[in-house]
Design an enzyme around this catalytic site. Structure first.
Site, PDB file in Angstrom:
ATOM      1  N   HIS A 145       0.825  -1.226   0.000  1.00  0.00           N
ATOM      2  CA  HIS A 145       0.000   0.000   0.000  1.00  0.00           C
ATOM      3  C   HIS A 145       0.853   1.268   0.000  1.00  0.00           C
ATOM      4  CE1 HIS A 145      -3.627  -2.272   0.360  1.00  0.00           C
ATOM      5  NE2 HIS A 145      -3.329  -2.754   1.559  1.00  0.00           N
ATOM      6  N   HIS A 161      -6.331  -7.157  -0.600  1.00  0.00           N
ATOM      7  CA  HIS A 161      -6.453  -5.719  -0.882  1.00  0.00           C
ATOM      8  C   HIS A 161      -5.689  -5.376  -2.162  1.00  0.00           C
ATOM      9  CE1 HIS A 161      -6.730  -6.088   3.586  1.00  0.00           C
ATOM     10  NE2 HIS A 161      -7.746  -5.268   3.402  1.00  0.00           N
ATOM     11  N   ASP A 167      -2.790 -10.446  -2.632  1.00  0.00           N
ATOM     12  CA  ASP A 167      -3.335 -10.015  -1.338  1.00  0.00           C
ATOM     13  C   ASP A 167      -4.815  -9.657  -1.548  1.00  0.00           C
ATOM     14  OD1 ASP A 167      -2.116  -8.624   1.442  1.00  0.00           O
ATOM     15  OD2 ASP A 167      -3.934  -7.645   0.698  1.00  0.00           O
ATOM     16  N   ASP A 171      -4.475 -12.744   3.327  1.00  0.00           N
ATOM     17  CA  ASP A 171      -5.705 -12.247   3.943  1.00  0.00           C
ATOM     18  C   ASP A 171      -6.948 -12.481   3.084  1.00  0.00           C
ATOM     19  OD1 ASP A 171      -4.593 -10.429   2.196  1.00  0.00           O
ATOM     20  OD2 ASP A 171      -4.583  -8.745   3.600  1.00  0.00           O
TER      21      ASP A 171
HETATM   22 ZN   LIG Z   1      -4.087  -7.058   2.617  1.00  0.00          ZN
END
Ligand SMILES: [Zn+2]
Length: 344
Positions: free
Chosen positions: A158, A195, A193, A282
């Site tokens: 991120h 995200h 991931d 995740d």
């Molecule tokens: Zn993540």
């Protein structure tokens, strides 16, 4: 498969997080590393302490201002009257016209995209350790290993060149890319991931030598909300070298593995010299962040599919939060990747 982990990262155990208007315990806890190490142990994979990461590699990924903020921000913050134990932003540099601030509160607002990546006394040394693990794993692959794994925490995908967010600090996947570049000039990054890897996308968005492909829960309803849509395809020379495959929340193994198959088709078409995988765990159905519903078998399938691409591959740990299933999620992925038949 060589595995790298810097013990110093244990000293980074962030506390603060703002969630839906409430103060919450930060999800990126030091305990995560212990659960992931248990997975490596179960597979009898030895773990090596990495050497230092060269500063010039970090400066190819991040601005000097961000690196300086991460290195010295906490000591500046502690000089303030009544400052808390961690640097957390309470202003944000959102204006089009803006000037780089001198004050640490301004720098926090400039360099921190949200409140989930607080900077504490040992965060800089920890994120250097995470980057060093990615650097050494990439060096092993550059030297001829078919694959290597870096247990990086804090994670990195991120974080863009100038902004950290989403529990992330130094972008370790980008460190792996820059480490591989001299020997493997054409590189694909596959981010699985749950995200979207908005920081990695941002770093390589203008580049045609690095393909970025991400499979993730849709930002329409899930972090990072503003980025990660299918219409984001790259810019300038990088146009066509960015592929986002967002999935409806709660998508399970079939939808997730089909999306990874599509992602790998694009990777194959790009004909890279090497692959960097942002390996978040995740997406698991029991992960506390509840984005997708992937099972151990899904991770095992993904590992097999990614290994079958036949590319020199650096696996960089991203997310995957505290649950009784984190250890087995890593075991499942690595068993699939290395073709080992193991009861999960
Ligand atoms: Zn993540």
């Amino acid at each position: 498969m060589k595995c790298f982990y810097a013990k110093v990262t244990e000293a980074h155990d962030p506390q603060f997080r703002l969630y839906l208007g409430t103060m919450a315990r930060n999800a990126e806890q030091a305990e995560r590393a212990r659960l992931l190490l248990a997975g490596l142990d179960r597979l009898d994979l030895p773990v090596t302490e990495p050497g230092p990461v060269p500063r010039d590699i970090l400066e190819r990924v991040h601005t000097k201002e961000l690196l300086s903020f991460l290195e010295t921000g906490w000591s500046e913050w502690k000089k303030l009257d009544r400052s808390g134990p961690e640097v957390v932003p309470n202003v944000h540099a959102l204006n089009k016209e803006r000037t780089y601030p001198k004050h640490i509160v301004g720098k926090a607002g400039w360099h921190m995209g949200d409140t989930s990546a607080p900077l504490a006394e040992h965060s800089w040394q920890a994120t250097l350790g995470a980057a060093a693990a990615a650097h050494d794993a990439a060096k092993a692959v550059a030297a001829g290993d078919s694959s290597a794994y870096a247990l990086c925490r804090p994670p990195g995908h991120h974080s863009s060149a100038d902004v950290v967010a989403g529990h992330c600090m130094i972008n370790c996947a980008a460190v792996a890319v820059e480490t591989l570049k001299p020997t493997h000039p054409r590189i694909a990054v596959l981010d699985i991931d749950v995200h979207h890897g908005n920081g990695t996308q941002d770093i390589f968005y203008d580049r045609e030598d690095v393909l970025f492909v991400s499979v993730h829960a849709t930002p329409e309803t899930y972090y990072p909300f503003f980025v990660g849509y299918a219409h984001e395809t790259g810019r300038g020379a990088g146009e066509g070298y960015n592929l986002n495959i967002p999935l409806a929340q709660s998508t399970g193994d079939d939808g997730w593995c089909n999306a990874i198959a599509s992602a790998l088709d694009r990777v194959a078409e790009f004909k890279p010299d090497a692959l960097v995988v942002s390996l978040g765990l995740d997406a698991h159905e029991n992960d506390p962040l509840k984005g997708l519903k992937v099972t151990f078998d899904g991770f095992r399938q993904a590992g097999g599919m990614i290994a079958a691409a036949g590319l020199p591959t650096v696996l960089v740990q991203e997310g995957g939060y505290l649950s009784p299933d984190l250890t087995t999620s890593l075991v499942a992925y690595l068993a699939g990747h290395t073709g080992r038949d193991i009861d999960l």
